[in-house]
Design an enzyme around this catalytic site. Structure first.
Site, PDB file in Angstrom:
ATOM      1  N   ASP A 251      -4.402  29.389  -9.595  1.00 18.09           N
ATOM      2  CA  ASP A 251      -3.421  30.442  -9.853  1.00 18.09           C
ATOM      3  C   ASP A 251      -3.061  30.424 -11.346  1.00 18.09           C
ATOM      4  O   ASP A 251      -3.950  30.363 -12.191  1.00 18.09           O
ATOM      5  CB  ASP A 251      -2.194  30.247  -8.948  1.00 18.09           C
ATOM      6  CG  ASP A 251      -1.306  31.495  -8.876  1.00 18.09           C
ATOM      7  OD1 ASP A 251      -1.582  32.371  -8.044  1.00 18.09           O
ATOM      8  OD2 ASP A 251      -0.361  31.586  -9.677  1.00 18.09           O
ATOM      9  N   TYR A 401       4.857  36.924 -15.200  1.00 16.47           N
ATOM     10  CA  TYR A 401       3.892  38.026 -15.067  1.00 16.47           C
ATOM     11  C   TYR A 401       4.137  39.079 -16.146  1.00 16.47           C
ATOM     12  O   TYR A 401       3.202  39.580 -16.758  1.00 16.47           O
ATOM     13  CB  TYR A 401       4.008  38.656 -13.676  1.00 16.47           C
ATOM     14  CG  TYR A 401       3.427  37.808 -12.580  1.00 16.47           C
ATOM     15  CD1 TYR A 401       2.174  38.080 -12.047  1.00 16.47           C
ATOM     16  CD2 TYR A 401       4.132  36.715 -12.067  1.00 16.47           C
ATOM     17  CE1 TYR A 401       1.636  37.299 -11.035  1.00 16.47           C
ATOM     18  CE2 TYR A 401       3.600  35.925 -11.065  1.00 16.47           C
ATOM     19  CZ  TYR A 401       2.354  36.223 -10.549  1.00 16.47           C
ATOM     20  OH  TYR A 401       1.818  35.439  -9.565  1.00 16.47           O
ATOM     21  N   HIS A 457      -5.950  29.905  -1.115  1.00 15.43           N
ATOM     22  CA  HIS A 457      -5.383  29.932  -2.456  1.00 15.43           C
ATOM     23  C   HIS A 457      -4.614  28.653  -2.813  1.00 15.43           C
ATOM     24  O   HIS A 457      -4.700  28.177  -3.934  1.00 15.43           O
ATOM     25  CB  HIS A 457      -4.461  31.147  -2.584  1.00 15.43           C
ATOM     26  CG  HIS A 457      -3.988  31.404  -3.970  1.00 15.43           C
ATOM     27  ND1 HIS A 457      -4.826  31.807  -4.984  1.00 15.43           N
ATOM     28  CD2 HIS A 457      -2.752  31.314  -4.526  1.00 15.43           C
ATOM     29  CE1 HIS A 457      -4.137  31.974  -6.097  1.00 15.43           C
ATOM     30  NE2 HIS A 457      -2.875  31.669  -5.850  1.00 15.43           N
TER      31      HIS A 457
END
Length: 482
Positions: A251, A401, A457
């Site tokens: 990630d 982000y 993930h």
């Protein structure tokens, strides 16, 4: 047969073109100041301070009161997790959290490993530092930094830490592991600045005729992004006395550790990643997308590659769109959603745990409970949520982000190759699948590429044994061991 030969010639020409155009480049960065107010006139405090996770009755009572006051919203019939976190199952999670989950016990579990904090570029950086307890005489531990992502935390690595620091096989490498919290996540302080304060070095300051403390806010520079986090973690490793070390991440941890290797390839001895999305789509990748289904062998595509990539529109466009709504929110207006999540523990749990469902296996969308307890325990899942809740860090974690995509999707580091030895663990249920051919476009010294037997993930948390085995394999290849 003739068609295959022609395609091979075209492919060879494309590879030659790409190689000729590729130029060795090193990612550049400048020191910054992310703390509150103006930077100090003197040198920054570089002391390392022990840290313990703590809780209080007031904290627990406030959490329980907020859970009691949650307002359920009925889910649609037969909707499972296709509309998000199923409300019926969410009530079960909330009830367990309220009546059975023991946060004080989990705090003790968190504190089983040594925690520390140190000030870097104006903010407190938290990390867990675990050394082997029973290292045989004559052997030295191999330093390894492991970096988490969103919506995870350093706690993702608690299952793998004993496997790396105290390996059962005498021939395995024993690691000294450092697990930092990304600034703005968990117990690491959140950056306070939208743009970076630039510190002038001593020679530059003297040449400019200004004091060392004279710093300015560069509005044209991005906020605290992955390159800044990489720079901070490089400083952390140097402060701990590690001139050379290995790095591992998935990630955001993939991006941060990759940036570390780009910033200082002499320090990062090797890079192991379990998430490797294509950042810069070149002609070879495009050609493989167009022709890979019909001629998989020409591009080295495996059965898993074909399964994960085709039909193209469904697997590369429709499916990603189903799982990236959060991405657009957090890359544009993170504070709006973050404020609500910071007020509601049940809302926060739904937002975070929904990712642990569908990012572990997208087929879990069709289950009433999202398949959460098939791979994880509610105790571990809620411990991760509590790290966000007790630190109030959900909003600052979402801002990461915004800071990374404020200048677009192709920052300079996306076009810079990784030149350190690299290993990729390709888990079959990962959000974005990356064939070996694609991984090699970025990682020019790809030493190992493993198609993992299972996992998604949150690989280190879901499959710590498989992850530890692949890290061992990669390190042994780089170190030249059998």
């Amino acid at each position: 047969m003739l068609l295959e030969v022609l395609l091979a010639l075209v492919l060879g020409a494309v590879v030659l073109l790409v190689l000729r155009r590729s130029k060795a480049a090193v990612l550049k960065t400048e020191d910054g100041w992310w703390g509150a107010g103006s930077p100090p006139a003197g040198a920054e405090d570089e002391s390392i301070r022990p840290f313990r996770v703590e809780t209080s009755r007031e904290e627990i009572e406030d959490l329980q009161r907020r859970i009691d006051q949650t307002r359920p919203v009925p889910s649609l019939e037969d909707s499972q997790f296709n509309y998000g976190f199923n409300s019926t199952y969410l009530q079960k999670v909330a009830a367990y959290w309220r009546n059975e989950f023991n946060w004080s016990k989990q705090v003790d579990k968190l504190n089983q490993y040594p925690h520390f904090k140190t000030k870097i570029e104006g903010i407190d950086v938290h990390y867990v530092h675990v050394k082997p307890k029973n290292l045989p005489e004559g052997r030295t531990a191999v330093p390894l930094i492991m970096v988490h992502g969103w919506p995870g935390s350093f706690y993702e690595f608690y299952g793998i830490l004993p496997l790396l620091t105290e390996p059962a096989n005498a021939d395995d490498v024993a690691f000294e592991v450092i697990c930092p919290s990304i600034p703005g996540y968990g117990f690491s302080e959140a950056p306070r600045k939208k743009g970076a304060w630039t510190r002038l070095g001593v020679p530059q300051a003297r040449a400019a005729g200004v004091a060392i403390a004279n710093m300015r806010l560069c509005s044209g520079r991005p906020g605290f992004n992955s390159v800044c986090a990489a720079r901070v973690f490089l400083k952390l490793m140097r402060r701990l006395g590690f001139g050379r070390f290995y790095a591992q991440g998935g990630d955001w941890g993939w991006q941060i550790t990759t940036n570390m290797a780009q910033l200082d390839p002499t320090a990062v001895k090797g890079l192991h990643i379990n998430f490797a999305p294509v950042e810069n789509v070149g002609p070879l990748v495009i050609l493989s997308i167009l022709l890979g289904r019909r001629f998989p062998g020409l591009f080295g595509f495996t059965e898993l590659d074909v399964k994960r990539l085709y039909p193209r529109v469904e697997k590369m466009l429709v499916e990603p769109l189903k799982e990236t709504g959060y991405f657009h929110i957090q890359a544009t207006k993170p504070d709006t959603a973050g404020r609500g999540l910071n007020d509601s523990p049940v809302g926060l749990a739904a937002y975070i745990l929904e990712k642990f469902s569908t990012w572990t296996d997208h087929e879990f969308r069709n289950l009433e409970d999202g398949g959460l307890e098939r791979k994880f325990s509610l105790e571990d899942l809620l411990t991760n949520v509590m790290i966000y809740w007790t630190t109030g860090s959900i909003t600052s974690s979402m801002r990461f982000y915004k800071e990374n995509f404020a200048k677009g999707f192709y920052p300079p580091h996306a076009r810079i190759p990784v030149t350190v030895p690299t290993g990729v663990a390709a888990f079959p249920n990962e959000l974005m699948h990356t064939p070996k051919l694609w991984a090699k476009q970025k990682n020019h010294k790809l030493k190992t590429y493993t198609t993992m037997a299972r996992g998604g993930h949150f690989a280190a948390m879901e499959e710590p044994g498989l992850m530890a085995q692949d890290i061992q394999k990669f390190i042994k290849v780089v170190e030249g061991k059998k």
